[in-house]
Design a protein around this motif. Structure first.
Motif, PDB file in Angstrom:
ATOM      1  N   VAL A  24       0.825  -1.211   0.000  1.00 55.62           N
ATOM      2  CA  VAL A  24       0.000   0.000   0.000  1.00 55.62           C
ATOM      3  C   VAL A  24       0.861   1.263   0.000  1.00 55.62           C
ATOM      4  CG1 VAL A  24      -1.792   1.237   1.270  1.00 55.62           C
ATOM      5  CG2 VAL A  24      -1.800  -1.216   1.245  1.00 55.62           C
ATOM      6  N   THR A  25       2.077   1.163   0.548  1.00 56.84           N
ATOM      7  CA  THR A  25       2.915   2.356   0.653  1.00 56.84           C
ATOM      8  C   THR A  25       3.360   2.843  -0.721  1.00 56.84           C
ATOM      9  OG1 THR A  25       4.876   0.996   0.945  1.00 56.84           O
ATOM     10  CG2 THR A  25       3.772   1.748   2.930  1.00 56.84           C
ATOM     11  N   LYS A  26       3.465   1.927  -1.679  1.00 57.26           N
ATOM     12  CA  LYS A  26       3.894   2.348  -3.015  1.00 57.26           C
ATOM     13  C   LYS A  26       2.713   2.946  -3.759  1.00 57.26           C
ATOM     14  CE  LYS A  26       7.345  -1.256  -3.580  1.00 57.26           C
ATOM     15  NZ  LYS A  26       7.494  -2.576  -4.159  1.00 57.26           N
ATOM     16  N   PRO A  27       2.825   4.209  -4.208  1.00 57.44           N
ATOM     17  CA  PRO A  27       1.702   4.777  -4.960  1.00 57.44           C
ATOM     18  C   PRO A  27       1.607   4.166  -6.357  1.00 57.44           C
ATOM     19  CG  PRO A  27       3.515   6.336  -4.844  1.00 57.44           C
ATOM     20  CD  PRO A  27       3.923   5.151  -4.041  1.00 57.44           C
ATOM     21  N   LEU A  28       0.485   4.447  -7.018  1.00 53.05           N
ATOM     22  CA  LEU A  28       0.254   3.919  -8.369  1.00 53.05           C
ATOM     23  C   LEU A  28       1.307   4.455  -9.338  1.00 53.05           C
ATOM     24  CD1 LEU A  28      -3.563   4.153  -9.101  1.00 53.05           C
ATOM     25  CD2 LEU A  28      -2.153   2.135  -9.274  1.00 53.05           C
ATOM     26  N   ASP A  29       1.782   3.560 -10.210  1.00 57.62           N
ATOM     27  CA  ASP A  29       2.774   3.974 -11.206  1.00 57.62           C
ATOM     28  C   ASP A  29       2.180   4.999 -12.158  1.00 57.62           C
ATOM     29  OD1 ASP A  29       4.266   0.684 -11.424  1.00 57.62           O
ATOM     30  OD2 ASP A  29       4.890   2.472 -10.338  1.00 57.62           O
ATOM     31  N   LYS A  30       1.098   4.612 -12.815  1.00 57.54           N
ATOM     32  CA  LYS A  30       0.473   5.493 -13.810  1.00 57.54           C
ATOM     33  C   LYS A  30      -1.026   5.528 -13.569  1.00 57.54           C
ATOM     34  CE  LYS A  30       3.780   4.050 -17.296  1.00 57.54           C
ATOM     35  NZ  LYS A  30       3.958   3.147 -18.428  1.00 57.54           N
ATOM     36  N   PRO A  31      -1.487   6.527 -12.797  1.00 58.55           N
ATOM     37  CA  PRO A  31      -2.954   6.621 -12.681  1.00 58.55           C
ATOM     38  C   PRO A  31      -3.556   6.984 -14.029  1.00 58.55           C
ATOM     39  CG  PRO A  31      -1.858   8.413 -11.493  1.00 58.55           C
ATOM     40  CD  PRO A  31      -0.789   7.518 -11.988  1.00 58.55           C
ATOM     41  N   SER A  32      -4.657   6.320 -14.372  1.00 60.89           N
ATOM     42  CA  SER A  32      -5.246   6.533 -15.704  1.00 60.89           C
ATOM     43  C   SER A  32      -5.757   7.962 -15.840  1.00 60.89           C
ATOM     44  CB  SER A  32      -6.386   5.553 -15.937  1.00 60.89           C
ATOM     45  OG  SER A  32      -7.456   5.831 -15.057  1.00 60.89           O
ATOM     46  N   LYS A  33      -5.790   8.446 -17.095  1.00 63.38           N
ATOM     47  CA  LYS A  33      -6.175   9.849 -17.355  1.00 63.38           C
ATOM     48  C   LYS A  33      -7.616  10.107 -16.943  1.00 63.38           C
ATOM     49  CE  LYS A  33      -3.037  10.913 -21.104  1.00 63.38           C
ATOM     50  NZ  LYS A  33      -2.879  11.092 -22.546  1.00 63.38           N
ATOM     51  N   GLU A  34      -8.440   9.070 -17.085  1.00 63.87           N
ATOM     52  CA  GLU A  34      -9.866   9.259 -16.786  1.00 63.87           C
ATOM     53  C   GLU A  34     -10.192   9.069 -15.311  1.00 63.87           C
ATOM     54  OE1 GLU A  34      -9.464   9.174 -20.779  1.00 63.87           O
ATOM     55  OE2 GLU A  34      -9.334   7.229 -19.810  1.00 63.87           O
ATOM     56  N   LEU A  35      -9.166   8.847 -14.484  1.00 62.85           N
ATOM     57  CA  LEU A  35      -9.417   8.523 -13.079  1.00 62.85           C
ATOM     58  C   LEU A  35     -10.196   9.626 -12.384  1.00 62.85           C
ATOM     59  CD1 LEU A  35      -8.880   6.699 -10.590  1.00 62.85           C
ATOM     60  CD2 LEU A  35      -6.781   7.951 -10.243  1.00 62.85           C
ATOM     61  N   PHE A  36      -9.689  10.885 -12.479  1.00 61.56           N
ATOM     62  CA  PHE A  36     -10.313  11.972 -11.741  1.00 61.56           C
ATOM     63  C   PHE A  36     -11.593  12.460 -12.392  1.00 61.56           C
ATOM     64  CE2 PHE A  36      -7.188  11.962  -8.661  1.00 61.56           C
ATOM     65  CZ  PHE A  36      -5.941  11.904  -9.246  1.00 61.56           C
ATOM     66  N   LEU A  37     -11.808  12.042 -13.641  1.00 59.91           N
ATOM     67  CA  LEU A  37     -13.051  12.448 -14.307  1.00 59.91           C
ATOM     68  C   LEU A  37     -14.252  11.699 -13.753  1.00 59.91           C
ATOM     69  CD1 LEU A  37     -11.878  12.827 -17.989  1.00 59.91           C
ATOM     70  CD2 LEU A  37     -12.723  14.631 -16.511  1.00 59.91           C
ATOM     71  N   ARG A  38     -13.994  10.647 -12.967  1.00 56.76           N
ATOM     72  CA  ARG A  38     -15.106   9.914 -12.335  1.00 56.76           C
ATOM     73  C   ARG A  38     -15.864  10.819 -11.366  1.00 56.76           C
ATOM     74  NH1 ARG A  38     -12.657   4.305 -10.119  1.00 56.76           N
ATOM     75  NH2 ARG A  38     -11.038   4.134 -11.683  1.00 56.76           N
ATOM     76  N   LEU A  39     -15.154  11.840 -10.834  1.00 56.88           N
ATOM     77  CA  LEU A  39     -15.794  12.749  -9.881  1.00 56.88           C
ATOM     78  C   LEU A  39     -16.536  13.866 -10.602  1.00 56.88           C
ATOM     79  CD1 LEU A  39     -12.774  13.039  -7.483  1.00 56.88           C
ATOM     80  CD2 LEU A  39     -14.901  11.933  -6.943  1.00 56.88           C
TER      81      LEU A  39
END
Lengths: 217, 255
Positions: A50-65
């Protein structure tokens, strides 16, 4: 392990794996066991740390909000990510009834940021907010959003951010222009309703006149 | 080693007379009194029913009868408050305010993973699996003031609680324990003294699978990558910066 006397060799040297005790062997065996429901087997591609953050968060990730915005060009599209450190968030006491709790707890949230210098918003969206949301912008050019909807500060911050996202979505929506047919229909309906209103008005007037009594009757 | 009570009892027994028919009797309740018919004994004759009347002839109205008016128990409409109550799962609530207090008072060590055992040993909850308790419910009261970085495992929680814990630099996960496992978890030392093998921890039942495989609820059976995505989303939703978990004291993390 270092320095333990190996009984077989009767020499002081580091104990190698072949001379590990039975408990150590068992421990090594069971620590390598993985059930069929272990996370490695259920999700082989995922990193369990869990300590390692995501390598490549997808571009559409924040668009879910963010609400879906139609008819927006790709270059000017908002990524959905709001940098919290660029926002100026202040807390204060809320208004309204509530006794000691409302007097003491700082649940009101005031969120503001300078609109012109907000690099995280595409320039077109900034311009549209400037144009359409003048009532929410102060003399310093800051967009101001407040919330004292709930008793909790965290929920009010969430509300402020939701309002900000709603503004971003709203200014990008182009209002649907009425087509020719519907404009004519609308005019006809207006005239009909006016005619009906005036008709009722004359009827009512006649009723009132009929009620009048003259002295010579 | 005999306790003081045992030693006193043995000394009493030594000084007592020999057991004989004179000084023994049956255990209470072992011999039931026979039904007495006719005039013999205390329950003879009218058999405790009194003289003539409705009470003797067993023609009394039913309990709750109000002489003809609709009785109270029929006037009030039925509502299934307790329908299936005996089969419902219970979760003991512990607020974030309480958790912060326990950490501040030193009853729970934030450097160690916190789970059901920690709460029970701190004296914050009592788990009785025979009351259909399935674990701990972390409530969000005190979320605004929660600041301790913890490594938490509970059985039910809300989105706000997850946000409060992650904002403080901690991690939270939802873990299912079947009743037998939960019972052991709430008193592990007593269990180990029995010398019994550790039973298998069962997977959640069908109606709980959705919850424990949901990354937005941080279920222990959910995809770790999706959990990381959700952490970022929650930080955006509640307006905080996600702390770097690699910094800070090194703790054994659950997952």
């Amino acid at each position: 392990m270092f320095g333990r006397v190996c009984l077989l060799c009767s020499l002081s040297r580091p104990v190698v794996s072949a001379h590990l005790s039975r408990t150590h062997q068992l421990r090594a065996l069971y620590s390598s066991y993985e059930s069929q429901y272990s996370l490695n087997k259920l999700y082989p591609g995922s990193d369990q740390d869990v300590t390692k953050p995501l390598d490549k968060p997808s571009k559409e990730l924040f668009l879910r909000l963010q609400d879906d915005i139609e008819e927006v060009s790709e270059t000017e599209k908002f990524s959905g990510f709001i940098p919290i450190d660029k926002l100026n968030v202040k807390f204060s006491k809320s208004g309204g009834p509530g006794g000691q709790n409302v007097n003491k707890v700082e649940s009101k949230v005031d969120l503001r940021f300078h609109l012109e210098s907000a690099e995280w918003l595409p320039a077109s969206i900034r311009a549209q907010i400037q144009e359409k949301k003048q009532t929410n912008i102060n003399a310093k050019g800051e967009l101001v959003i407040t919330s004292q909807k709930t008793r909790s500060q965290m929920r009010n911050v969430q509300d402020c951010l939701q309002k900000l996202r709603d503004i971003i979505a709203e200014v990008q929506r182009t209002p649907k222009e009425p087509d020719e047919n519907s404009a004519a229909v609308w005019r006809m309906r207006q005239e009909k309703s006016t005619r009906e209103r005036l008709k009722q008005k004359t009827i009512h007037s006649r009723t009132k006149t009929d009620r009048q009594v003259y002295a010579d009757e | 080693m005999g306790s003081m009570g045992n030693r006193k009892a043995l000394e009493m027994v030594r000084s007592m007379p020999r057991v004989s028919f004179v000084n023994i009797r049956d255990n209470p309740g072992s011999k039931k009194q026979k039904k007495i018919r006719g005039q013999g004994g205390s329950r003879g004759g009218e058999s405790g029913r009194g003289r003539s009347g409705k009470s003797k002839r067993d023609t009394r109205p039913p309990i709750g009868y109000e002489g003809g008016t609709t009785p109270f128990y029929l006037r009030i409409p039925m509502f299934p408050f307790y329908k299936n109550f005996a089969t419902r799962r219970q979760y003991i609530p512990v607020s974030l305010e309480k958790l912060q207090h326990l950490i501040d008072m030193g009853r729970i060590d934030p450097e160690e993973p916190i789970d059901v055992t920690s709460f029970v040993h701190a004296g914050a909850v009592r788990i009785n699996v025979f009351d259909r308790v399935y674990g701990i419910h972390l409530t969000d009261e005190g979320a605004d003031k929660f600041v301790a970085p913890v490594n938490l495992e509970v059985q039910w929680t809300s989105e706000l609680s997850i946000a409060a814990v992650e904002r403080s630099g901690g991690t939270i996960s939802l873990g299912y324990y079947d009743p037998q496992s939960l019972d052991i978890l709430s008193h592990p030392l007593q269990f180990f003294r029995r010398g019994q093998p550790i039973p298998k921890r069962l997977l959640p039942p069908k109606d709980l699978v959705d919850m424990y495989t949901d990354p937005s609820k941080r279920g222990y059976l959910s995809d770790p990558n999706q959990i990381k995505e959700n952490r970022l989303l929650l930080a955006q939703k509640f307006g905080y910066e996600l702390p770097d978990l690699t910094k800070g004291s090194r703790r054994a993390l659950h997952r």
